[in-house]
Design a protein around this motif. Sequence first.
Motif, PDB file in Angstrom:
ATOM      1  N   GLY A  76      45.116  35.094  11.774  1.00  0.00           N
ATOM      2  CA  GLY A  76      44.177  36.164  12.073  1.00  0.00           C
ATOM      3  C   GLY A  76      43.959  36.468  13.534  1.00  0.00           C
ATOM      4  O   GLY A  76      42.963  37.095  13.902  1.00  0.00           O
ATOM      5  N   MET A  77      44.906  36.066  14.384  1.00  0.00           N
ATOM      6  CA  MET A  77      44.738  36.295  15.805  1.00  0.00           C
ATOM      7  C   MET A  77      45.306  37.642  16.255  1.00  0.00           C
ATOM      8  O   MET A  77      46.322  38.103  15.722  1.00  0.00           O
ATOM      9  N   LEU A  78      44.643  38.251  17.222  1.00  0.00           N
ATOM     10  CA  LEU A  78      45.225  39.345  17.989  1.00  0.00           C
ATOM     11  C   LEU A  78      46.156  38.688  18.995  1.00  0.00           C
ATOM     12  O   LEU A  78      45.694  37.967  19.897  1.00  0.00           O
ATOM     13  N   THR A  79      47.447  38.875  18.843  1.00  0.00           N
ATOM     14  CA  THR A  79      48.410  38.157  19.673  1.00  0.00           C
ATOM     15  C   THR A  79      48.711  38.919  20.957  1.00  0.00           C
ATOM     16  O   THR A  79      48.931  40.129  20.945  1.00  0.00           O
ATOM     17  N   ILE A  80      48.713  38.170  22.060  1.00  0.00           N
ATOM     18  CA  ILE A  80      49.022  38.726  23.380  1.00  0.00           C
ATOM     19  C   ILE A  80      50.252  37.998  23.912  1.00  0.00           C
ATOM     20  O   ILE A  80      50.140  36.927  24.529  1.00  0.00           O
ATOM     21  N   PRO A  81      51.459  38.527  23.664  1.00  0.00           N
ATOM     22  CA  PRO A  81      52.661  37.879  24.218  1.00  0.00           C
ATOM     23  C   PRO A  81      52.690  38.062  25.731  1.00  0.00           C
ATOM     24  O   PRO A  81      52.462  39.157  26.241  1.00  0.00           O
ATOM     25  N   ILE A  82      52.969  36.986  26.449  1.00  0.00           N
ATOM     26  CA  ILE A  82      53.046  37.026  27.912  1.00  0.00           C
ATOM     27  C   ILE A  82      54.478  36.709  28.307  1.00  0.00           C
ATOM     28  O   ILE A  82      55.022  35.672  27.926  1.00  0.00           O
ATOM     29  N   TYR A  83      55.095  37.593  29.048  1.00  0.00           N
ATOM     30  CA  TYR A  83      56.536  37.532  29.272  1.00  0.00           C
ATOM     31  C   TYR A  83      56.926  36.872  30.595  1.00  0.00           C
ATOM     32  O   TYR A  83      58.102  36.699  30.876  1.00  0.00           O
ATOM     33  N   LYS A  84      55.931  36.530  31.392  1.00  0.00           N
ATOM     34  CA  LYS A  84      56.194  35.857  32.660  1.00  0.00           C
ATOM     35  C   LYS A  84      55.069  34.866  32.904  1.00  0.00           C
ATOM     36  O   LYS A  84      53.901  35.192  32.692  1.00  0.00           O
TER      37      LYS A  84
END
Length: 298
Positions: free
Chosen positions: A176-184
């Motif tokens: 149930g998370m709002l996912t925030i992918p971080i690319y660096k």
Amino acid sequence: MEIKKVTVFGSGVLGAQIAFHTAYHGYEVILFDLKQDLFEQAKLKFEQFKEWYQKDINAHSGDLDMALSRISLTTNLQESVQDADLTIEAIPENLQIKKNFYQQLSEIAPDKTIFCTNSSTLLPSQFAEETGRPSKFLALHFANYLWKNNVAEIMGHSGTAPEVFNLVVGFAKSIGMLTIPIYKEQPGYVMNSLLVPWLMAGLDLYRNGVADAESIDKTWMKTMGVNLGPMAMGDLVGMNTAYNVTQSYYELTGETVWKERMDFLKDNFIDQGRLGISSGKGFYEYPSPAYEDSDFLK
């Protein structure tokens, strides 16, 4: 690979939340900590979570009881990880402690196990080699009160396998998370890159004698139309965590202002037992802090 069994290391503020929330979403969870008496505190937290889940997200009492039934508690590290598909580490925010822990964990965890750190300030690359499986290691960072502040930041390092990164993003969505992918890699990720300067601005106003805690919070709350200011948030985060964060930034940057903040927190709060909400006193006194008073902004 399918994630079915999850191990959480550390039963503190966020560790207990991560374990409970993961179990609430149907996963079998093992919660590890060093001492048995820490689990008594965790059990109290679980009962509090049940009340908050019902109040905040309309959770059904039967589902909450089922969540508890999916959580096992152990002080045996090898037992905790013997069949884990995914681990989430939420131990103290100290680089050497984490390095030592992962060196020990790497020797006993199955090859299949993915390692995640919930570190809020350290970079995965700082201790990836100690995991013994850098391609299966990354950060999975949650916010406090994660059942309603349901943001998960996922940040790998240069050696993290893309398929592992995507699998962890999928896992975070499944709970149930709002996912925030971080690319660096970024110290503080997105959340704390915004939050820490705000907290430090409040702390600096306070420690430099510019204004008292209530005035700082009143200014922010009234101007921004929100129900918490930086000092109240500091109590919520806790002084031990704030101290560890300032220490991490000092070690990372070498800037003396972080040392000054670190020393101020230790001398005026930690050494005085003013740890925030957990001890009943920080910038405010609990369980009835002034900022919750209906007349606070009048």
